[in-house]
Design a protein around this motif. Structure first.
Motif, PDB file in Angstrom:
ATOM      1  N   LYS A   1      85.733  57.719  13.644  1.00 34.04           N
ATOM      2  CA  LYS A   1      86.171  56.574  12.834  1.00 34.04           C
ATOM      3  C   LYS A   1      87.664  56.688  12.488  1.00 34.04           C
ATOM      4  O   LYS A   1      88.094  56.330  11.389  1.00 34.04           O
TER       5      LYS A   1
ATOM      6  N   ASP B   1      89.961  54.984  13.509  1.00 34.23           N
ATOM      7  CA  ASP B   1      90.554  53.646  13.303  1.00 34.23           C
ATOM      8  C   ASP B   1      90.578  53.279  11.821  1.00 34.23           C
ATOM      9  O   ASP B   1      91.411  52.482  11.399  1.00 34.23           O
ATOM     10  N   LEU B   2      89.684  53.867  11.033  1.00 32.30           N
ATOM     11  CA  LEU B   2      89.614  53.523   9.606  1.00 32.30           C
ATOM     12  C   LEU B   2      90.397  54.517   8.737  1.00 32.30           C
ATOM     13  O   LEU B   2      90.577  54.288   7.543  1.00 32.30           O
TER      14      LEU B   2
ATOM     15  N   ASP C   1      87.733  57.463  18.136  1.00 29.15           N
ATOM     16  CA  ASP C   1      87.266  56.213  17.542  1.00 29.15           C
ATOM     17  C   ASP C   1      86.170  55.734  18.502  1.00 29.15           C
ATOM     18  O   ASP C   1      86.446  55.085  19.498  1.00 29.15           O
ATOM     19  N   ALA C   2      84.944  56.150  18.183  1.00 30.84           N
ATOM     20  CA  ALA C   2      83.844  55.908  19.123  1.00 30.84           C
ATOM     21  C   ALA C   2      83.558  54.418  19.280  1.00 30.84           C
ATOM     22  O   ALA C   2      83.171  53.960  20.351  1.00 30.84           O
TER      23      ALA C   2
ATOM     24  N   PRO D   1      74.014  61.730   8.443  1.00 35.78           N
ATOM     25  CA  PRO D   1      73.778  60.318   8.787  1.00 35.78           C
ATOM     26  C   PRO D   1      75.056  59.465   8.714  1.00 35.78           C
ATOM     27  O   PRO D   1      75.932  59.716   7.887  1.00 35.78           O
TER      28      PRO D   1
ATOM     29  N   VAL E   1      77.732  59.066  10.531  1.00 31.26           N
ATOM     30  CA  VAL E   1      79.076  59.455  10.963  1.00 31.26           C
ATOM     31  C   VAL E   1      79.396  58.941  12.373  1.00 31.26           C
ATOM     32  O   VAL E   1      80.538  59.032  12.813  1.00 31.26           O
TER      33      VAL E   1
ATOM     34  N   SER F   1      75.023  58.169  17.036  1.00 34.17           N
ATOM     35  CA  SER F   1      74.431  57.285  18.052  1.00 34.17           C
ATOM     36  C   SER F   1      75.513  56.547  18.824  1.00 34.17           C
ATOM     37  O   SER F   1      75.391  56.367  20.047  1.00 34.17           O
ATOM     38  N   THR F   2      76.544  56.122  18.111  1.00 34.69           N
ATOM     39  CA  THR F   2      77.631  55.394  18.781  1.00 34.69           C
ATOM     40  C   THR F   2      78.288  56.278  19.844  1.00 34.69           C
ATOM     41  O   THR F   2      78.543  55.831  20.964  1.00 34.69           O
TER      42      THR F   2
HETATM   43  P1  GDP Z   1      74.689  57.867  13.104  1.00 28.26           P
HETATM   44  O1  GDP Z   1      73.788  57.630  11.938  1.00 28.26           O
HETATM   45  O2  GDP Z   1      75.488  59.127  12.920  1.00 28.26           O
HETATM   46  O3  GDP Z   1      74.004  57.827  14.436  1.00 28.26           O
HETATM   47  O4  GDP Z   1      75.794  56.697  13.070  1.00 28.26           O
HETATM   48  P2  GDP Z   1      75.906  55.359  13.963  1.00 28.26           P
HETATM   49  O5  GDP Z   1      76.324  55.697  15.365  1.00 28.26           O
HETATM   50  O6  GDP Z   1      74.675  54.558  13.783  1.00 28.26           O
HETATM   51  O7  GDP Z   1      77.144  54.648  13.252  1.00 28.26           O
HETATM   52  C1  GDP Z   1      77.110  54.253  11.904  1.00 28.26           C
HETATM   53  C2  GDP Z   1      78.008  53.063  11.713  1.00 28.26           C
HETATM   54  O8  GDP Z   1      79.359  53.431  11.942  1.00 28.26           O
HETATM   55  C3  GDP Z   1      77.705  51.914  12.676  1.00 28.26           C
HETATM   56  O9  GDP Z   1      77.859  50.698  11.980  1.00 28.26           O
HETATM   57  C4  GDP Z   1      78.778  52.064  13.749  1.00 28.26           C
HETATM   58  O10 GDP Z   1      79.085  50.840  14.364  1.00 28.26           O
HETATM   59  C5  GDP Z   1      79.938  52.587  12.934  1.00 28.26           C
HETATM   60  N1  GDP Z   1      80.887  53.403  13.731  1.00 28.26           N
HETATM   61  C6  GDP Z   1      80.597  54.439  14.544  1.00 28.26           C
HETATM   62  N2  GDP Z   1      81.727  54.951  15.076  1.00 28.26           N
HETATM   63  C7  GDP Z   1      82.753  54.226  14.595  1.00 28.26           C
HETATM   64  C8  GDP Z   1      84.194  54.284  14.764  1.00 28.26           C
HETATM   65  O11 GDP Z   1      84.765  55.102  15.472  1.00 28.26           O
HETATM   66  N3  GDP Z   1      84.904  53.349  14.070  1.00 28.26           N
HETATM   67  C9  GDP Z   1      84.323  52.421  13.254  1.00 28.26           C
HETATM   68  N4  GDP Z   1      85.113  51.549  12.624  1.00 28.26           N
HETATM   69  N5  GDP Z   1      82.993  52.350  13.080  1.00 28.26           N
HETATM   70  C10 GDP Z   1      82.217  53.235  13.725  1.00 28.26           C
END
Ligand code: GDP
Length: 282
Positions: free
Chosen positions: A59, A61-62, A86-87, A129, A131, A134-135
């Motif tokens: 993340k 980008d944020l 920035d996945a 959770p 982070v 999954s993305t």
């Molecule tokens: P998990 O619970 O660790 O598997 O997290 P997810 O992959 O479901 O991501 C959680 C949220 O973060 C989702 O809304 C994604 O779209 C968002 N997200 C994941 N990676 C990034 C990123 O690099 N940048 C931004 N802005 N959002 C992200």
């Protein structure tokens, strides 16, 4: 996914990750670049048994780019190899196989000593959770994979995702728990969405955020809400923002719940601009 971290649940999560790690050469730990320390698992070293570890600062980008560089330097110093990504937009991900290969140099040497032909390295994504586990997996797989987070009664055959000829990634992540001991850590986790709203006081979290922003990013705060100045008293600041946003209840009083929700949502959507909620302490 709603996860409540009770001792029994933590022990189970640890068991599940430990089970997966038996097959793994290199661990990819994911943290949220806006809170690189608060989004770590408190027992990561113990859990991953000191396997070579790549730290993905996701993340990006944020997050505040200047502070991301400081965090990279901090982790380098701690002997944990960082890689900023920035996945969501697929940035930085191409470097992952090369970085993992570098980390696995001792393993390659061992294979060579023993006369074993190198096989693709096996890796696992671990993190708390939300982070971005999954993305990252979906991006690396190049397609959407059903990520099932170790739910009771749900079984799924684990598969390896090939990343070039040298690396394979398990298609289910290791889910770990965050640390809650410290109030500030809890607020940072809440603000970034790592823990659910129900388990913390919403208005307190937003007050924490406003106090932080007033001190570290006053300009971003002013420009987001069109404020001429930032009052010393943070409840007054809450009031000012509520009025600007028209969040009023009868009698002209500010509706704090609605105001807090707006501030919260603005941060979650990155509408303040890049913000990092903690600095490395060296
Ligand atoms: P998990 O619970 O660790 O598997 O997290 P997810 O992959 O479901 O991501 C959680 C949220 O973060 C989702 O809304 C994604 O779209 C968002 N997200 C994941 N990676 C990034 C990123 O690099 N940048 C931004 N802005 N959002 C992200």
């Amino acid at each position: 996914m709603k996860i409540q971290w009770y001792p029994g649940h933590m022990a189970k999560a640890k068991r599940q990750v430990t089970e997966k790690l038996k097959m793994i050469d290199v661990v990819m730990e994911i943290v949220d670049a806006r809170i690189p320390m608060s989004s770590r698992n408190p027992m990561i070293e113990e859990v991953t048994e000191n396997k070579p570890r790549l730290m993905l600062l996701n993340k990006a980008d944020l997050a505040d780019p200047q502070l991301t560089r400081e965090w990279e330097a901090y982790f380098e110093q701690e002997n944990v190899k960082p890689l900023t990504i920035d996945a969501q937009h697929g940035k930085g991900m191409k470097q992952i196989p090369a970085e993992v290969q570098k980390l696995a140099a001792p393993l390659y040497e061992k294979w060579e000593r023993k006369g074993i032909n190198p096989r693709p390295l096996r890796s696992l994504i671990v993190g708390i959770p939300n982070v971005g586990k999954s993305t990252v997996i979906n991006k690396l797989a190049g397609k959407k994979i059903a990520i099932i987070g170790d739910k009771p009664g749900v079984t799924k055959k684990q598969q390896w995702i090939k990343m070039g000829s040298t690396l394979e990634l398990l298609d289910t992540p290791g889910i770990l728990w965050p640390k809650f001991e410290d109030e500030a850590v809890g607020y940072r986790l809440a603000l970034t969405g790592a823990v659910k709203e129900e388990i913390f006081d919403f208005q307190d979290a937003v007050l924490f955020f406003l106090t932080f922003m007033a001190s570290e990013y006053p300009q971003l705060l002013k420009s987001r809400y069109n404020l001429d100045s930032i009052p010393e008293d943070k409840v007054e600041l809450f009031d000012d923002i509520g009025r600007k946003r028209g969040c009023l209840i009868s009698g002209g009083h500010v509706d704090y719940d609605r105001t807090a929700e707006i501030i919260f949502r603005d941060f979650r959507q990155g509408l303040f601009g890049p913000v990092t909620l903690e600095k490395p302490v060296t």
